[in-house]
Motif scaffolding. Sequence first.
Motif, PDB file in Angstrom:
ATOM      1  N   ARG A  68       0.796  -1.312   0.005  1.00 47.32           N
ATOM      2  CA  ARG A  68       0.101   0.096   0.203  1.00 47.32           C
ATOM      3  C   ARG A  68       0.771   1.190  -0.142  1.00 47.32           C
ATOM      4  N   CYS A  69       0.933   2.119  -1.280  1.00 51.63           N
ATOM      5  CA  CYS A  69       1.446   3.227  -1.260  1.00 51.63           C
ATOM      6  C   CYS A  69       0.606   4.409  -1.497  1.00 51.63           C
ATOM      7  N   PHE A  70      -0.495   4.449  -0.811  1.00 55.32           N
ATOM      8  CA  PHE A  70      -1.393   5.591  -0.951  1.00 55.32           C
ATOM      9  C   PHE A  70      -1.926   5.752   0.476  1.00 55.32           C
ATOM     10  N   GLU A  71      -2.737   6.855   0.819  1.00 56.45           N
ATOM     11  CA  GLU A  71      -3.297   7.425   1.906  1.00 56.45           C
ATOM     12  C   GLU A  71      -4.583   7.480   1.500  1.00 56.45           C
ATOM     13  N   ASP A  72      -5.621   7.006   2.337  1.00 56.01           N
ATOM     14  CA  ASP A  72      -6.965   7.056   2.054  1.00 56.01           C
ATOM     15  C   ASP A  72      -7.606   6.969   3.527  1.00 56.01           C
ATOM     16  N   SER A  73      -8.302   7.902   4.049  1.00 56.82           N
ATOM     17  CA  SER A  73      -8.744   7.920   5.522  1.00 56.82           C
ATOM     18  C   SER A  73      -9.812   6.936   5.748  1.00 56.82           C
ATOM     19  N   TYR A 107       7.313  -7.016  -6.479  1.00 59.27           N
ATOM     20  CA  TYR A 107       6.659  -6.201  -5.601  1.00 59.27           C
ATOM     21  C   TYR A 107       5.896  -5.112  -6.282  1.00 59.27           C
ATOM     22  N   VAL A 108       4.627  -5.012  -6.087  1.00 60.11           N
ATOM     23  CA  VAL A 108       3.704  -4.127  -6.902  1.00 60.11           C
ATOM     24  C   VAL A 108       3.300  -2.941  -5.656  1.00 60.11           C
ATOM     25  N   CYS A 109       3.624  -1.594  -6.114  1.00 61.17           N
ATOM     26  CA  CYS A 109       3.253  -0.469  -5.278  1.00 61.17           C
ATOM     27  C   CYS A 109       1.868  -0.149  -5.888  1.00 61.17           C
ATOM     28  N   ASN A 110       0.905  -0.157  -4.961  1.00 61.98           N
ATOM     29  CA  ASN A 110      -0.351   0.154  -5.176  1.00 61.98           C
ATOM     30  C   ASN A 110      -0.494   1.725  -4.642  1.00 61.98           C
ATOM     31  N   VAL A 111      -0.787   2.732  -5.901  1.00 65.07           N
ATOM     32  CA  VAL A 111      -0.733   4.152  -5.433  1.00 65.07           C
ATOM     33  C   VAL A 111      -2.043   4.600  -5.527  1.00 65.07           C
ATOM     34  N   TYR A 130       6.134   7.040  -1.208  1.00 67.86           N
ATOM     35  CA  TYR A 130       6.274   5.759  -0.398  1.00 67.86           C
ATOM     36  C   TYR A 130       6.798   4.897  -1.526  1.00 67.86           C
ATOM     37  N   THR A 131       6.589   4.940  -2.883  1.00 66.37           N
ATOM     38  CA  THR A 131       7.361   4.212  -3.774  1.00 66.37           C
ATOM     39  C   THR A 131       8.800   4.336  -3.674  1.00 66.37           C
ATOM     40  N   GLU A 132       9.032   5.415  -3.570  1.00 62.65           N
ATOM     41  CA  GLU A 132      10.666   5.736  -3.330  1.00 62.65           C
ATOM     42  C   GLU A 132      11.312   5.050  -2.419  1.00 62.65           C
ATOM     43  N   GLU A 153      12.462  -6.663  -8.340  1.00 63.61           N
ATOM     44  CA  GLU A 153      11.827  -6.030  -9.343  1.00 63.61           C
ATOM     45  C   GLU A 153      10.595  -5.391  -8.520  1.00 63.61           C
ATOM     46  N   MET A 154       9.960  -4.115  -9.039  1.00 66.49           N
ATOM     47  CA  MET A 154       9.115  -3.068  -8.581  1.00 66.49           C
ATOM     48  C   MET A 154       8.558  -2.718  -9.632  1.00 66.49           C
ATOM     49  N   LEU A 155       7.057  -2.861  -9.498  1.00 64.98           N
ATOM     50  CA  LEU A 155       6.056  -2.047 -10.448  1.00 64.98           C
ATOM     51  C   LEU A 155       5.221  -0.958  -9.748  1.00 64.98           C
ATOM     52  N   ILE A 156       4.960  -0.086 -10.354  1.00 69.77           N
ATOM     53  CA  ILE A 156       3.933   0.943  -9.595  1.00 69.77           C
ATOM     54  C   ILE A 156       2.802   0.965 -10.424  1.00 69.77           C
ATOM     55  N   ILE A 157       1.599   0.607  -9.934  1.00 63.49           N
ATOM     56  CA  ILE A 157       0.366   0.750 -10.540  1.00 63.49           C
ATOM     57  C   ILE A 157      -0.812   1.502  -9.416  1.00 63.49           C
ATOM     58  N   SER A 158      -1.907   1.760 -10.012  1.00 66.34           N
ATOM     59  CA  SER A 158      -2.941   2.153  -9.204  1.00 66.34           C
ATOM     60  C   SER A 158      -4.148   1.466  -9.519  1.00 66.34           C
ATOM     61  N   ALA A 159      -4.479   0.413  -8.536  1.00 67.98           N
ATOM     62  CA  ALA A 159      -5.480  -0.626  -8.672  1.00 67.98           C
ATOM     63  C   ALA A 159      -6.824   0.303  -8.757  1.00 67.98           C
ATOM     64  N   ALA A 160      -7.115   1.385  -8.375  1.00 69.86           N
ATOM     65  CA  ALA A 160      -8.240   2.283  -8.785  1.00 69.86           C
ATOM     66  C   ALA A 160      -8.480   2.713 -10.108  1.00 69.86           C
TER      67      ALA A 160
END
Length: 359
Positions: free
Chosen positions: A103-108, A200-204, A214-216, A227-234
Motif C-alpha cells: 500500500r503506497c497511498f493514503e485514504d482515511s 513487488y507491486v506498489c499500489n498508488v 512511498y514508492t521511493e 523487481e518493482m512495479l507501480i500501478i494504481s488499482a483504482a
Amino acid sequence: MKCGIVGLPNVGKSTLFNCLSNAKALAANYPFATIEPNVGVISVPDERLDQLVELINPQNSQSAIVEIVDIAGLVKGASKGEGLGNKFLANIRETHAIIHVLRCFEDSNITHVDGVIDPVNDKDTVDFELQLKDLETLTKRKENLNRIANSGDQAALKELKVINQYFDHISQGKSAKSLQIDNNECVSNLNLLTNKPVLYVCNVDEASISGNKYTEMVKKSLSDDEEMLIISAAIEADINELDSPSDKQEFLSEIGLKEPGVNKVIKSAYSLLGLHTFFTAGEKEVRAWTIKKGDFAPRAAGVIHTDFEKGFIRAEVISFLNRIEFKTEQACREAGKISIEGKNYEVQDGDVIHFRFNV
C-alpha cells in the motif's frame, strides 16, 4: 504454474486480482475479506501473437495463460497462527512465485491494519513471517536428519550441512533464494517460502502513477535483483469497467499510459515464473504455448499433447521475426529460414514451430 498475490489486509490485493482476471472477488474494507483463495486463469498479453493473427487470419487464436491466486491478507504472528496465518502460509506454499502488493497511498476511508502507511514496514512484516515459517520447516528437517546422522549416515551428514547453512542465512533476516549453494536439491524439495521469486507491486492513488514518496521508500529498500512495479488499482478498476478497446485506449492516452498496468503485472509474473512462449501457426489456429526456459523440443511438443513428446521426430523452427518478415511458411522455406531441429534443441522464446512425430 501459479502466482500468489499476497500482502497485508486492505492493500488492494483483491482489487488488483479483479482487474487481472475479471473474476470479481470480494473487495471489502475490513481484514480477511478474502478467506478462501480466489483463482483466476489469465491470458498473457503478447503483441507477437496479435501480429501472427493479423498476418495469418486464422479461424481461432489462443493466448498463453498463467494462474493467479488471491490469498488472504497476512498479519503479524501469522507464522504462529495469528489471523489466518497457517492457512495463508499454506496457500503461498502451493504457488510458484509471489506478487507482493504494498500500500503506497493514503485514504482515511480505508483502514490500515497497523494504523499507519509504511510500505517498507509492511514488506518487512510479510518477509519476517515467511522467514519464521521457513525456519520452522528447516528445524523439523534438522531434527529428523540429526537422528539419522548420529548413526554415521554420510548422506544425512551432507544434507544436514546444507540445511544448517540455509538456517543460519535465513536467521539473519535474509531470503533462501539469496543463498547460492550447489547441490541444494534437498532444500528445493522443502519448498521454502522465501525461495520463491517475488514481484513487488506498489499500489498508488490516481495522482501518483509515476510514483510518490512511498514508492521511493520501497525502491530504496530493494536489492538490485528485485523487481518493482507501480500501478494504481483504482485506475485499473476504472479501465476494467470500460467495454470497448477504443474507450480503454482513449482513457489510457488521457492519463499518459501506453497500456494498462495489469498488463505489465501479467508479463512480469510470466517472466517471474521463468516461462517462455512458442507459437504454432496455421489457418485453423494461431496459439501461444507455455514452456519453462531451457526446455528442449520434445518437452515443448509434449505441452501440445503427450503423444507428440513420445513420438517426437523433429521440430521445424522459424523465428518470429522471420515469420513476420517473409509472411508465409513457404516463403520462409524458400529463403532457408526454417531450421530442422532434433531432440537436443533448446526452444527459444518466440519460436514458431511445426512438430513432426510418430503416433
